[in-house]
Design an enzyme around this catalytic site. Structure first.
Site, short mmCIF file in Angstrom:
data_model
loop_
_atom_site.label_atom_id
_atom_site.label_comp_id
_atom_site.label_asym_id
_atom_site.label_seq_id
_atom_site.Cartn_x
_atom_site.Cartn_y
_atom_site.Cartn_z
NE ARG A 13 -4.20 -2.04 1.52
CZ ARG A 13 -5.28 -2.38 2.21
NH1 ARG A 13 -5.44 -1.94 3.45
NH2 ARG A 13 -6.21 -3.13 1.66
CE1 TYR A 61 -2.39 0.42 -8.06
CE2 TYR A 61 -2.71 -0.89 -10.03
CZ TYR A 61 -1.97 0.01 -9.31
OH TYR A 61 -0.82 0.49 -9.84
CD GLU A 62 -2.05 -3.94 -2.68
OE1 GLU A 62 -1.92 -4.35 -3.86
OE2 GLU A 62 -2.00 -4.69 -1.70
N GLY A 63 -6.93 -2.17 -2.53
CA GLY A 63 -7.92 -1.65 -1.58
C GLY A 63 -8.32 -0.25 -1.97
#
Lengths: 593, 593
Positions: free
Chosen positions: A294, A434-436
């Site tokens: 993140r 992306y990545e949450g």
């Protein structure tokens, strides 16, 4: 065509004047003197500027093509990948036991910003490989590590992360991909995964897929998810790629940006998979990777802003339109360069102040990760866990916004393909997702991280800011007014929001969650305020001591004053939104919309 | 594929409950009863929903092609254009003397929103024609009007506006296109124009180009610019298209969005041109068109936000992920629809509250234009001139932002082409740039409009808000707290900013111009606050009287409360930025960047 110049001077300033890396006592940092980091950054800059940046518009225009199950990357990507491998860049911060160079994560962060600014879609191939490397390194068996890591460190083999399925992304408890135990101890993996970055391509000889799947009979929901290695080619005894595994690319996503990166539908048809770590503990394995991944996406966000800003600045100095309201500045020309106009300045300063502040924030975050991993410092680990959703969510939102501001500097030219600004906007946009998604980051921050260890880490953050202000105030009236007072005000707003959450959120979680997104931004601004105060101090010190480039430090101070005066007051609005509570947000029934 | 449903109910509410059009006394408004406007909007909705919206992704994917000087529009565009012509839509508010229907601009604004939401790139073809129609109608000779307008009203012929050249857009004083007087009273036009929307295409039999050019020997700069009609085909005595004129499309721009619209490089090689109005008075002619054109772009901005919001909402109701923190809402399903989550709500409410407020603002602006033009009301003219840069700049910035929020609601799906959200983002982006960049709008607002007629119009605006609050306060405590007090606070912030400009800007223009962009946003928020207060009143009245759809009005009030509580506080931050003055903005020398 867009330009790119790696910000090595600014990076050196952060490493040595602000973070003062070699004196931190973090293992591995002791060797990071100015000369060493200068040499590394200089070499990376060459690759970024001369090889990767020119390929960025090529990758965007050509995109990837799926032909008979094989994904063809854009022209020039293979050669550039070879150059990157030859330079040893993918293994920069990897474990020497598996062929890595063992440098701190901080250094690979600096290099990563350059590569990402120069060509984000391209750099994702090694980025995903690095993520998979991390997961196997942390959770794989010795045999798995020996089998896969050396090839991944060199990027002879690639790696991917397979989480999302058509019906679920955020809520992984719903995944349907199955892992049937086989007699030989392996698993037969069946299911479909989507949005798999670098899922299939022609630049590596094997691809190591990390796949989340459920072993039948396991617990329901996220507690029944396991993690598997599913290599594209099964690995022979001698370590060479062997039989083709039953995993294939079923299609490429047509998308807004990062066209040079292959976003794949991956089909698993009874593919042979190898369990990583314990059965049903796959989510935990994923989570331990998450901080770094993140932070890496937060970096991508501001890195796009940084390169966009460079191009906006070049245009603003070159393009002549109109005359300065305070008198002609370019009497020989038919008009003045647009950088003379206050509103163009306002725009450029917003870009510059954010980008440099963001760089400091991510470098600081990377140094905390190093401190946590290399020195086993639990406090640093707690702090960076708290800050991770802020780095990801705030820096990608503002990074995207910065690309939009930069595009605006160019007027109509910004909307055309030719100048390249619109690509930065399209590429940056994915980082918010992306990545949450950034909404998930806000939820992670407010719903989980604030309360971790009884709120110890957020209290620690407030103490740190308070201590910082107390330590430095009263020495320079102007510095107090320009930097420390605004920081104090922002920190007070952040605390007020935290107090609101504690008082209201205990009774009704909606009260806190309705303000989570604004809290993430409020926190981000406060962190950038802290960064600017730290940079301001460092520059003031350098000027007082007569070290370094005085013009650089004067500019740094002026940019910091801009951030404090013009961007930090955003905390007021975020606090007002938060304090309005859940009622306005939740008033309507779903049917009433 | 994205969906679109025309917001006819909301439009009827604005026309009849909020603006109370038939009682305004504006000539032409007396016939606008609910039934009449309902019938018009209903017909327009069918065209927008059934014909234009399905072509929107087609236009984006195919774009326009230049083949041997001819521009081919995307598949289906010609047929749709025929349907639009057959319905008489292009001439809705045109002069009946030239075949128009003579309806108020307000009605064509409502229809324009639908067409623009459904297919912005497509609707620009008639939009540009309308702009050229306006210019000829206002400034052309009787002969010119008779020759061109009837065909333009029906859109058998198209129209364009040719201002920008490669080296100048904003600063038109620099243009080089030449108009050499000929013996027959015509002019030979030579030069190159760029970014000419709808400059060449295959849906009309002739195109009437309006071109800014300089007659040699005329005054320097903008005072030497004249306006010319340059038809693609010269017009025969009988009104039919005759010989081909020496104007041609030299290329199509490759751009971020609005792919369905042809953005042309236009080459004029001694083309025959006809002077419109007086020589050297071309800029004045252009300026009189500007309010309407800029309001039209403001409309495009929020119209993209509106359709994007509809799609985000549909997704949020359909997609299931996770469970509500306040208890399971969809026990039969594997998860709850994401609309239950507070942060998804926050996002949707931001979209909804902005879009509906923006619609009210533009409708109000359009009614002011009608009042100015149809009733010769100088006060309305002054007010709408003041508000025009706010409508254009604020609504396109926030409209774009809304498309980005809507895209975010869809997570990864928002980034893919398939769902269509990313197209709304790319299309909306141009509205912040063309028809004067938003920076230019801010400059127009602060550098020109604030001081027009001795500041009379901005004072009038403040008086109006004050009067409105005074008239309605004290009748309903909750309404006062939810609507009138926030409006008062915003208006106070706006006045404080105005005072700052007056005190500082007189001495140093940079002081005001450094805050111009924030002032535009501060003003926009205050206007939307006023709109929401007016809508809130109208809904409260309807509920009290038991007229209309109670659920609609309750929702309207809840949405208004959201705007006041959650968006209006942005004025605080804008004011803080403004009051920090020019110093942080202008501190750096251009070389120091």
């Amino acid at each position: 065509m867009p330009v790119y110049t790696a910000p090595t001077q600014d990076m050196q300033f952060l490493l040595h004047d602000v973070l003062e890396v070699s004196g931190t006592g973090i293992p591995g940092y002791e060797d990071l003197d100015r000369e060493t980091t200068g040499a590394i950054l200089g070499e990376a800059a060459k690759l970024a500027e001369d090889v990767l940046a020119p390929l960025n518009p090529v990758g965007d225009a050509q995109g990837c093509r799926l032909e008979n199950g094989v994904v063809r990357t854009p022209e020039g990507f293979r050669e550039a990948y070879d150059q990157m491998r030859e330079g040893g860049w993918p293994g920069l911060d990897c474990d020497p036991e598996y062929g890595g160079q063992g440098l701190p994560y901080l250094i690979s962060t600096a290099v990563g910003e350059m590569f990402s600014s120069a060509n984000m879609a391209f750099n994702m191939y090694q980025g995903l490989t690095h993520g998979a490397y991390n997961a196997i390194h942390a959770h794989g068996s010795d045999e798995q590590k020996a089998t896969y890591l050396p090839k991944m460190v060199t990027n002879e083999w690639g790696g991917t992360m397979n989480l999302t399925e058509p019906h679920c992304g955020t809520d992984l408890g719903l995944i349907r991909t199955k892992a049937e135990p086989q007699d030989d101890g392996t698993y037969a993996i069946s299911g479909q995964k989507i949005w798999i970055s670098a899922g299939e391509h022609d630049m590596v000889e094997n691809i190591v897929h990390l796949v989340l799947a459920k072993i039948p009979g396991g617990p329901e929901g996220v507690k029944g998810i396991s993690l598997f290695i599913v290599p594209k080619f099964l690995v022979n005894e001698d370590g060479s790629p062997g039989a083709r595994n039953a995993v294939s690319c079923g299609g490429l996503e047509s998308k807004m940006g990062i066209h040079g990166n292959a976003t794949c539908v991956m089909n698993y048809d009874g593919a042979t998979g190898f369990l990583v770590g314990e059965a049903h503990k796959g989510m935990r394995a994923m989570f331990t990777m998450m901080n770094e991944a993140r932070v890496g996406v937060g970096l991508q966000g501001y890195a796009q802003g940084a390169v966009a800003y460079q191009n906006a600045l070049a245009f603003a100095k070159d393009r002549v339109q109109g005359r300065s309201v305070t008198g002609v500045k370019n009497p020989e020309g038919p008009a003045d360069p647009i950088i003379v106009h206050p509103d163009v300045r306002r725009n450029l300063m917003d870009q510059k102040a954010f980008t440099e502040g963001a760089r400091a924030f991510v470098f600081w975050g990377a140094s905390l990760i190093d401190r946590a991993h290399r020195a086993g410092d639990a406090q640093a680990e707690g702090l960076v866990s708290l800050l991770t959703p802020v780095i990801k969510g705030f820096l990608t939102d503002k990074g995207f916004e910065t690309t939009v501001l930069a595009q605006q500097t160019l007027g109509g030219s910004g909307f055309t393909r030719e100048w390249g600004l619109e690509q930065f906007v399209r590429d940056a946009r994915i980082t918010m997702i992306y990545e949450g998604t950034n909404g998930i980051q806000a939820l992670d921050l407010v719903g989980r991280k604030l309360a971790t260890d009884g709120g110890k880490h957020v209290m620690g953050f407030f103490e740190m800011v308070k201590g910082f202000i107390a330590e430095h105030k009263g020495q320079d009236e102007a510095f107090d007014a320009d930097f420390l007072e605004p920081l104090k005000a922002a920190s007070k707003d952040l605390q007020a929001a935290g107090t609101f959450f504690m008082q209201k959120g205990m009774k009704a979680p909606d009260e806190a969650l309705s303000g989570a997104y604004d809290f993430m931004h409020l926190f981000g601004h406060t962190c950038l305020g802290l960064m600017w105060a730290r940079m301001g101090l460092a520059s003031r010190k350098a000027l007082a001591e007569g070290t370094g480039n005085a013009a650089f430090h004067e500019t740094k101070l002026a940019t910091g004053r801009y951030y404090m005066a013009r961007q930090l007051p955003a905390t007021k609005t975020h606090l007002a939104r938060i304090e309005s509570g859940a009622a306005p947000v939740m008033a309507l029934d779903a049917e009433a919309f």
